[in-house]
Write an enzyme that holds these catalytic residues in place. Sequence first.
Site, PDB file in Angstrom:
ATOM      1  N   GLU A  32       0.795  -5.762  -5.152  1.00 17.46           N
ATOM      2  CA  GLU A  32       0.540  -4.977  -6.362  1.00 17.46           C
ATOM      3  C   GLU A  32       1.752  -4.160  -6.805  1.00 17.46           C
ATOM      4  O   GLU A  32       2.060  -4.095  -7.997  1.00 17.46           O
ATOM      5  CB  GLU A  32      -0.658  -4.046  -6.131  1.00 17.46           C
ATOM      6  CG  GLU A  32      -1.046  -3.248  -7.365  1.00 17.46           C
ATOM      7  CD  GLU A  32      -2.343  -2.495  -7.186  1.00 17.46           C
ATOM      8  OE1 GLU A  32      -3.279  -3.047  -6.569  1.00 17.46           O
ATOM      9  OE2 GLU A  32      -2.440  -1.340  -7.640  1.00 17.46           O
TER      10      GLU A  32
ATOM     11  N   ASP B 113       0.829  -1.213   0.000  1.00 17.26           N
ATOM     12  CA  ASP B 113       0.000   0.000   0.000  1.00 17.26           C
ATOM     13  C   ASP B 113       0.859   1.257   0.000  1.00 17.26           C
ATOM     14  O   ASP B 113       0.704   2.133  -0.847  1.00 17.26           O
ATOM     15  CB  ASP B 113      -0.920   0.008   1.228  1.00 17.26           C
ATOM     16  CG  ASP B 113      -1.795  -1.227   1.296  1.00 17.26           C
ATOM     17  OD1 ASP B 113      -2.367  -1.595   0.265  1.00 17.26           O
ATOM     18  OD2 ASP B 113      -1.886  -1.816   2.389  1.00 17.26           O
TER      19      ASP B 113
END
Length: 395
Positions: free
Chosen positions: A283, A23
């Site tokens: 990610e 994040d």
Amino acid sequence: MSITLSCAPTLALFCRVVDNYGDIGICWRFARQLQREHGVAVSLWVDDLLSFARICPPLDPNLAEQEIAGVRIVAWRDQAGTYTAAEVADIVVEFFACDIPPDYIRAMAACAVRPVWINFEGLTAESWVEGCHTLPSPHPRLPLTKHFFFPGFNAATGGLLREADLAARRQAFLADTAAVAVFFGQWGLTPAERAAFKVSLFAYQEAPVAALLTAWQQQARPITCIVPAGVAEAALTAFLGEPVRSGQRYTRAALTLCIVPFMPQDDYDRLLWACDFNFVRGEDSFVRAQWARKAFIWHIYPQDEALHHRKLQAFLQIHDAAGSQLRAASLAWNAVTTSATDWATVWPALMQELPEIEACARVWEQKMLENGDFSSNLLRFTTGLAAVNAAAAQI
């Protein structure tokens, strides 16, 4: 391409850390790029400065506010606090639908010209994203509208995060053999270990790391595996038969494990560029592996009801480099395959496919470049919304 933001020069980015480094890793890249390439004054609100500091060593987790690389970093302690309209940025971005402080939202509604409010969504190759990208979501009580903005793999989405000079930096680094030797030399790798097949390993604890390492030690070609400290620690300890320590190297037959400290993002990029194969997770490193133009296997963040398996399979459906062996290995690495996997068989088969994977990775990069980069696409979208909000304020 730099975007001119005459009506939206400030941006507040709110990040709540759930996946330890993914994040904040995405938000930090996004914030730095906005400031460096587009001149946006960014305030990055983060609720976990300790995790942030591991990928950004200059950061002091004890400070309530500081500035690094031109980005104002604010410790986001809780949802309390009072805010005025004057404190609200022109663009407000909440990362992965984190709840920004209620009073900040009330201050947004009190602005004479409403700020542009964006929800920075997660990356997926699933087709439903194309119908949801840029959709508005009016606030149920206040005169505010939030818009969803998705990164993605085609022109119907926001594209992928990528700095304008990324390819040039990669090419310059790989062309400088002395710099590459110094880079690996910082961890004490010998010339033989540097000449071995090099793999970076970044995975969640659920990955079958010990089984893969067991297979690697039996390979004919030497393998050097570089692992950030704290990653897959239980599996590494089980495999080695002793606790792992940062800064140490461990040799087992054909395999050398090198445990390295967490590193700044620019160094992690260099690691991905210089390795022959990368295991990445979440990610941020997943996207960076694609820009590295090297073979990689993605360990996707686990979700309830195995939703992450759908995301993985959607990506493998569109990824040019996903040949049959890479696809099989990816499914096994993420436990989509329920039967036991013999990595001593899977890995050599995957290596046979490696030249084709690398060629397809270059094609994939060109396709992704055609979509533009996420930051520029988002700023272009917000510039249009800001103009609409300014016009509405004149009525």
